[in-house]
Motif scaffolding. Sequence first.
Motif, mmCIF file in Angstrom:
data_model
loop_
_atom_site.group_PDB
_atom_site.id
_atom_site.type_symbol
_atom_site.label_atom_id
_atom_site.label_comp_id
_atom_site.label_asym_id
_atom_site.label_seq_id
_atom_site.Cartn_x
_atom_site.Cartn_y
_atom_site.Cartn_z
ATOM 1 N N ARG A 31 -104.592 -13.505 59.686
ATOM 2 C CA ARG A 31 -105.203 -14.743 59.198
ATOM 3 C C ARG A 31 -104.123 -15.798 59.028
ATOM 4 N NH1 ARG A 31 -109.844 -14.027 54.839
ATOM 5 N NH2 ARG A 31 -110.074 -16.186 55.435
ATOM 6 N N PRO A 32 -104.426 -17.010 59.405
ATOM 7 C CA PRO A 32 -103.443 -18.072 59.205
ATOM 8 C C PRO A 32 -103.150 -18.247 57.719
ATOM 9 C CG PRO A 32 -105.352 -18.858 60.454
ATOM 10 C CD PRO A 32 -105.654 -17.477 59.995
ATOM 11 N N GLN A 33 -101.922 -18.564 57.440
ATOM 12 C CA GLN A 33 -101.506 -18.743 56.046
ATOM 13 C C GLN A 33 -102.063 -20.051 55.501
ATOM 14 O OE1 GLN A 33 -99.725 -16.480 54.311
ATOM 15 N NE2 GLN A 33 -99.951 -17.709 52.489
ATOM 16 N N GLU A 34 -102.866 -19.941 54.441
ATOM 17 C CA GLU A 34 -103.386 -21.134 53.797
ATOM 18 C C GLU A 34 -102.319 -21.699 52.871
ATOM 19 O OE1 GLU A 34 -107.134 -20.561 51.887
ATOM 20 O OE2 GLU A 34 -107.958 -19.488 53.602
ATOM 21 N N PRO A 35 -102.284 -23.012 52.716
ATOM 22 C CA PRO A 35 -101.281 -23.590 51.813
ATOM 23 C C PRO A 35 -101.577 -23.201 50.371
ATOM 24 C CG PRO A 35 -102.796 -25.280 52.604
ATOM 25 C CD PRO A 35 -103.121 -24.016 53.346
ATOM 26 N N LEU A 36 -100.527 -23.031 49.600
ATOM 27 C CA LEU A 36 -100.682 -22.702 48.189
ATOM 28 C C LEU A 36 -100.786 -23.979 47.366
ATOM 29 C CD1 LEU A 36 -98.039 -19.852 47.807
ATOM 30 C CD2 LEU A 36 -100.522 -19.619 48.008
ATOM 31 N N TRP A 37 -101.592 -23.916 46.299
ATOM 32 C CA TRP A 37 -101.779 -25.059 45.406
ATOM 33 C C TRP A 37 -100.437 -25.549 44.895
ATOM 34 C CZ3 TRP A 37 -104.765 -28.717 43.349
ATOM 35 C CH2 TRP A 37 -104.405 -29.252 42.122
ATOM 36 N N ARG A 38 -99.574 -24.625 44.448
ATOM 37 C CA ARG A 38 -98.307 -25.042 43.851
ATOM 38 C C ARG A 38 -97.413 -25.757 44.855
ATOM 39 N NH1 ARG A 38 -96.869 -19.071 43.658
ATOM 40 N NH2 ARG A 38 -95.454 -18.845 45.416
ATOM 41 N N ASP A 39 -97.486 -25.366 46.141
ATOM 42 C CA ASP A 39 -96.683 -26.051 47.159
ATOM 43 C C ASP A 39 -97.177 -27.483 47.375
ATOM 44 O OD1 ASP A 39 -95.054 -23.834 47.628
ATOM 45 O OD2 ASP A 39 -96.377 -23.060 49.206
ATOM 46 N N VAL A 40 -98.492 -27.630 47.472
ATOM 47 C CA VAL A 40 -99.071 -28.949 47.717
ATOM 48 C C VAL A 40 -98.879 -29.844 46.493
ATOM 49 C CG1 VAL A 40 -101.190 -30.192 48.321
ATOM 50 C CG2 VAL A 40 -100.712 -27.968 49.354
ATOM 51 N N LEU A 41 -99.062 -29.284 45.301
ATOM 52 C CA LEU A 41 -98.830 -30.036 44.070
ATOM 53 C C LEU A 41 -97.377 -30.503 44.004
ATOM 54 C CD1 LEU A 41 -99.592 -31.014 41.187
ATOM 55 C CD2 LEU A 41 -98.908 -28.730 40.389
ATOM 56 N N GLY A 42 -96.451 -29.615 44.300
ATOM 57 C CA GLY A 42 -95.032 -29.973 44.254
ATOM 58 C C GLY A 42 -94.687 -31.101 45.200
ATOM 59 N N ARG A 43 -95.212 -31.033 46.418
ATOM 60 C CA ARG A 43 -94.947 -32.118 47.388
ATOM 61 C C ARG A 43 -95.523 -33.435 46.907
ATOM 62 N NH1 ARG A 43 -95.444 -27.832 51.146
ATOM 63 N NH2 ARG A 43 -97.663 -28.127 51.386
ATOM 64 N N ARG A 44 -96.717 -33.388 46.300
ATOM 65 C CA ARG A 44 -97.345 -34.611 45.803
ATOM 66 C C ARG A 44 -96.535 -35.192 44.647
ATOM 67 N NH1 ARG A 44 -99.635 -38.852 47.358
ATOM 68 N NH2 ARG A 44 -100.356 -37.440 48.986
ATOM 69 N N LEU A 45 -96.074 -34.349 43.730
ATOM 70 C CA LEU A 45 -95.265 -34.830 42.612
ATOM 71 C C LEU A 45 -93.960 -35.455 43.107
ATOM 72 C CD1 LEU A 45 -95.784 -31.901 40.078
ATOM 73 C CD2 LEU A 45 -96.647 -34.248 39.854
ATOM 74 N N ARG A 46 -93.314 -34.810 44.066
ATOM 75 C CA ARG A 46 -92.066 -35.360 44.607
ATOM 76 C C ARG A 46 -92.325 -36.709 45.268
ATOM 77 N NH1 ARG A 46 -89.176 -31.327 47.838
ATOM 78 N NH2 ARG A 46 -87.996 -30.958 45.940
ATOM 79 N N LEU A 47 -93.422 -36.819 46.019
ATOM 80 C CA LEU A 47 -93.752 -38.076 46.685
ATOM 81 C C LEU A 47 -93.976 -39.187 45.658
ATOM 82 C CD1 LEU A 47 -94.394 -39.453 49.423
ATOM 83 C CD2 LEU A 47 -96.774 -38.815 49.045
ATOM 84 N N LEU A 48 -94.726 -38.881 44.605
ATOM 85 C CA LEU A 48 -94.959 -39.881 43.551
ATOM 86 C C LEU A 48 -93.645 -40.317 42.904
ATOM 87 C CD1 LEU A 48 -98.130 -38.407 41.798
ATOM 88 C CD2 LEU A 48 -98.001 -40.545 43.091
ATOM 89 N N ARG A 49 -92.782 -39.345 42.609
ATOM 90 C CA ARG A 49 -91.497 -39.655 41.976
ATOM 91 C C ARG A 49 -90.625 -40.505 42.907
ATOM 92 N NH1 ARG A 49 -86.667 -37.522 42.455
ATOM 93 N NH2 ARG A 49 -87.335 -35.637 43.535
ATOM 94 N N GLN A 50 -90.586 -40.145 44.179
ATOM 95 C CA GLN A 50 -89.757 -40.899 45.130
ATOM 96 C C GLN A 50 -90.315 -42.288 45.397
ATOM 97 O OE1 GLN A 50 -89.576 -38.076 48.377
ATOM 98 N NE2 GLN A 50 -87.692 -37.155 47.594
#
Length: 135
Positions: A31-50
């Motif tokens: 099965r293809p690996q689904e993205p994890l919530w914590r990974d997507v949340l982390g990327r979103r937080l970094r984007l907001l901070r940057q």
Amino acid sequence: MAEHANVYPLRREPRREPERKPHPEPQPEPRPQEPLWRDVLGRRLRLLRQEQQETLSETASRAGISPQYLSEVERGRKEPSSEMIAALAGALGTTLIDLTEQVAIDLRRQMSLVPHAGHARPARTRPGDILALAA
């Protein structure tokens, strides 16, 4: 001079069939690996901070956490509690619901890139739908 003795077995050994290589059973496709919530949340937080041109230290200080912890959250290494997510959202000038909706949109976007070989697609949510998070 030693005599040579003839030894006869009491039972005959069964004839051995030549070994056949078993046919490998077809393996199901992984099965293809689904993205994890914590990974997507982390990327979103970094984007907001940057986007706000802030350092880890500045944002972490306002959220009441260490810069190291914020870095681990942004990299998807830590799974923050709902209280911690709310504190980070506030430190970045957004609300928990707005952050959650944006992460849901990011997840949908990433899921559309994951091929679903014969598996049912996950149910879609829309902005304004109620989302529940477990901490």
